[in-house]
Design a protein around this motif. Sequence first.
Motif, short mmCIF file in Angstrom:
data_model
loop_
_atom_site.label_atom_id
_atom_site.label_comp_id
_atom_site.label_asym_id
_atom_site.label_seq_id
_atom_site.Cartn_x
_atom_site.Cartn_y
_atom_site.Cartn_z
N ALA A 94 5.82 -2.53 -16.54
CA ALA A 94 7.15 -2.61 -15.65
C ALA A 94 8.17 -3.68 -16.39
O ALA A 94 7.67 -4.58 -17.03
N ASP A 95 9.31 -3.36 -16.06
CA ASP A 95 10.42 -4.13 -16.91
C ASP A 95 11.23 -4.68 -15.84
O ASP A 95 11.02 -4.66 -14.59
N ASP A 96 12.37 -5.22 -16.06
CA ASP A 96 13.34 -5.67 -14.83
C ASP A 96 13.63 -4.88 -13.87
O ASP A 96 14.28 -5.11 -12.98
N GLU A 97 13.77 -3.57 -14.36
CA GLU A 97 14.40 -2.45 -13.49
C GLU A 97 13.17 -1.81 -12.54
O GLU A 97 13.26 -1.07 -11.67
N GLY A 98 12.02 -2.26 -12.89
CA GLY A 98 10.90 -1.70 -11.96
C GLY A 98 9.51 -1.11 -13.01
O GLY A 98 9.57 -1.17 -14.02
N PRO A 99 8.77 -0.52 -12.01
CA PRO A 99 7.52 0.21 -12.92
C PRO A 99 8.04 1.16 -13.92
O PRO A 99 9.04 1.86 -13.74
N LEU A 100 7.21 1.05 -15.23
CA LEU A 100 7.61 2.18 -16.30
C LEU A 100 6.43 3.17 -16.28
O LEU A 100 6.78 4.17 -16.36
N TRP A 101 5.39 2.67 -16.51
CA TRP A 101 4.08 3.64 -16.66
C TRP A 101 2.77 2.93 -16.11
O TRP A 101 2.78 1.68 -15.93
N THR A 102 1.94 3.99 -15.63
CA THR A 102 0.49 3.39 -15.43
C THR A 102 -0.31 4.21 -16.36
O THR A 102 -0.26 5.50 -16.44
N ASN A 103 -1.23 3.55 -16.79
CA ASN A 103 -2.04 4.17 -17.83
C ASN A 103 -3.60 3.89 -17.57
O ASN A 103 -4.01 2.88 -17.67
N ASP A 104 -4.35 5.01 -17.44
CA ASP A 104 -5.92 4.72 -17.11
C ASP A 104 -6.55 5.46 -18.33
O ASP A 104 -6.55 6.27 -18.81
N ALA A 105 -7.55 4.50 -19.03
CA ALA A 105 -8.30 4.85 -20.05
C ALA A 105 -10.03 4.89 -19.42
O ALA A 105 -10.09 3.94 -18.90
N GLN A 106 -10.53 6.08 -19.49
CA GLN A 106 -11.98 6.24 -19.04
C GLN A 106 -12.96 5.81 -20.37
O GLN A 106 -12.66 6.57 -21.13
#
Length: 285
Positions: A129-141
């Motif tokens: 996340a940056d100052d403007e909010g969430p950017l990404w969610t990354n899941d590695a299995q």
Amino acid sequence: MPIDAAKALAAAPRSGEISWTPKDVQLYHLGIGAGVPATDPDELRYTLESRLHVLPSFATVAGAGSPGVISGLSMPGVDVDLARVLHGGQRLEIHRPLPAEGRATTTGRVAAVYDKGKAAVLVLRTEAADDEGPLWTNDAQIFVRGEGGWGGDRGPSTRLDPPVGEPVRVVERAVREDQALLYRLSGDWNPLHADPEFAKLAGFERPILHGLCTYGITLKAVVDTLLDGDVTRVRSYATRFAGVMYPGETLRIRMWRGEGEVRVAVSAAERDDAAVLADTVVQHT
């Protein structure tokens, strides 16, 4: 046992700061084969800073690598032999378009631990996340061979029913002999992808291409072919790493359209279409 599921899941998240510049984005794009032909306007949006668009899979290397994976394998309750570790799959959710230059806070944790009998599976989640909010969610299995069998939850199956009918598009992407050498400059320095002797010790005839490089090549092919070249249409992208790819080979990428999604299968053309990526889905607007 080396993996204490309860302890790993209860561990406090780890946070860090990352940043990137247009140069980092351009290097990543070159590492996944962008820029051919070099003067093609469709390629210049990946390589020229004045019109730079960011392919969402850049999130897997932003900040020079995968700090969530590295950090996750050293979390409390996780003590594993790296020689037994395999990257089994990847899922990326994009919350808004990635800027060409940015700074973000990442938070990594073990989101799940599954018992597959002969292996344990760790789901290592990194949120940015940056100052403007969430950017990404990354899941590695991450599969850890030899660490299952304690009677834990097997977890959901990641296998999908095969796509129905013939693919709407089939494209091929040549992988350069030096592709892995270029891609590793974005942060994955594993010698498996560069050192022939290390690759032989790991059981491969020669260095293999990074799975996440194939992941990026494939997403670019989908965006360029079926999403009008618009990187902002991608909402999520998931795959299972089903086999290896060697530099110098050709990726064959088959695509099927669905409602708001593209199903994809990726194989090595020169090896009788040996599977490389499977159960692959790009969700889009």
